[in-house]
Write an enzyme that holds these catalytic residues in place. Sequence first.
Site, PDB file in Angstrom:
ATOM      1  N   HIS A 108      56.063  45.286  22.464  1.00 28.42           N
ATOM      2  CA  HIS A 108      55.212  46.249  23.176  1.00 28.42           C
ATOM      3  C   HIS A 108      53.936  45.405  23.738  1.00 28.42           C
ATOM      4  CE1 HIS A 108      53.283  49.949  23.969  1.00 28.42           C
ATOM      5  NE2 HIS A 108      52.165  49.525  23.392  1.00 28.42           N
ATOM      6  N   GLU A 109      53.537  44.804  22.701  1.00 24.55           N
ATOM      7  CA  GLU A 109      52.197  43.962  23.056  1.00 24.55           C
ATOM      8  C   GLU A 109      52.717  43.038  24.086  1.00 24.55           C
ATOM      9  OE1 GLU A 109      49.454  45.410  22.218  1.00 24.55           O
ATOM     10  OE2 GLU A 109      50.668  46.618  20.941  1.00 24.55           O
ATOM     11  N   HIS A 112      52.315  44.738  27.652  1.00 22.27           N
ATOM     12  CA  HIS A 112      51.173  44.608  28.113  1.00 22.27           C
ATOM     13  C   HIS A 112      50.776  43.127  28.885  1.00 22.27           C
ATOM     14  CE1 HIS A 112      50.019  48.428  26.761  1.00 22.27           C
ATOM     15  NE2 HIS A 112      50.184  48.244  25.579  1.00 22.27           N
TER      16      HIS A 112
END
Length: 239
Positions: A108-109, A112
């Site tokens: 998920h990070e 980004h």
Amino acid sequence: MYGSYYGYGMGFFDPTMILLLIGTVLSLAASSMVNSTFSKYSRVRSMSGMTGEEAARRLLNSQGIYDVAVRPVSGSLTDHYDPRTKTVNLSESVYRCASVASLGVAAHECGHAIQDNVGYAPLKLRAAFVPVANFGSRLSWPLILLGLILGGSNMLIQIGIWMFVAVVLFQIITLPVELNASRRAVALLDQLGILSGQEVGQTRSVLGAAALTYVAAAAASILQLLRLVILFGGRRERD
């Protein structure tokens, strides 16, 4: 002065407090869900055996991103991507762990970081809105309270409300950014074979629970803004 606020629910009974209660319940429920879901799948070791750090590096490299560092940070679920320093920061329980939950959070990070790399517009908008939202969160309530102390100054109260609007807008802008990062994460974990079979669904559950915290935060902010509008929004007409 004080007696005039009874009509706005500022006396012994404030019916608008129900809005705060709903927001609080939503936030607590979302937080509880993400903690329980992460805890559940943090006990499920991924078949690939990759740690969060290893998965993050592979995901970034697969997208041609080599200028983003992957670092451990202290705390629990303190994972975040910092576009200023180009770093994916993973909590210890994610960085060194090979669980399904850890890989999902790490991915998920990285989502980004990928957004940043491709110039994802909502991420740019959120980054530009950060100083405005921070300014609004620091000054909105002090201005509203100061307005009440100074005899119910309508101007200060209205400025405070508009500053809180900036906070709400930031929460709303955050939603598509977080949801998109999760979609990118799950797709890449599946495509690269880092997770397979039911692991993909399990990771989707972890990230889905995490997304609910952002939805709850936005909902709580909107309810708070609604309360402020009910209490003070029409003061000029009534005064």
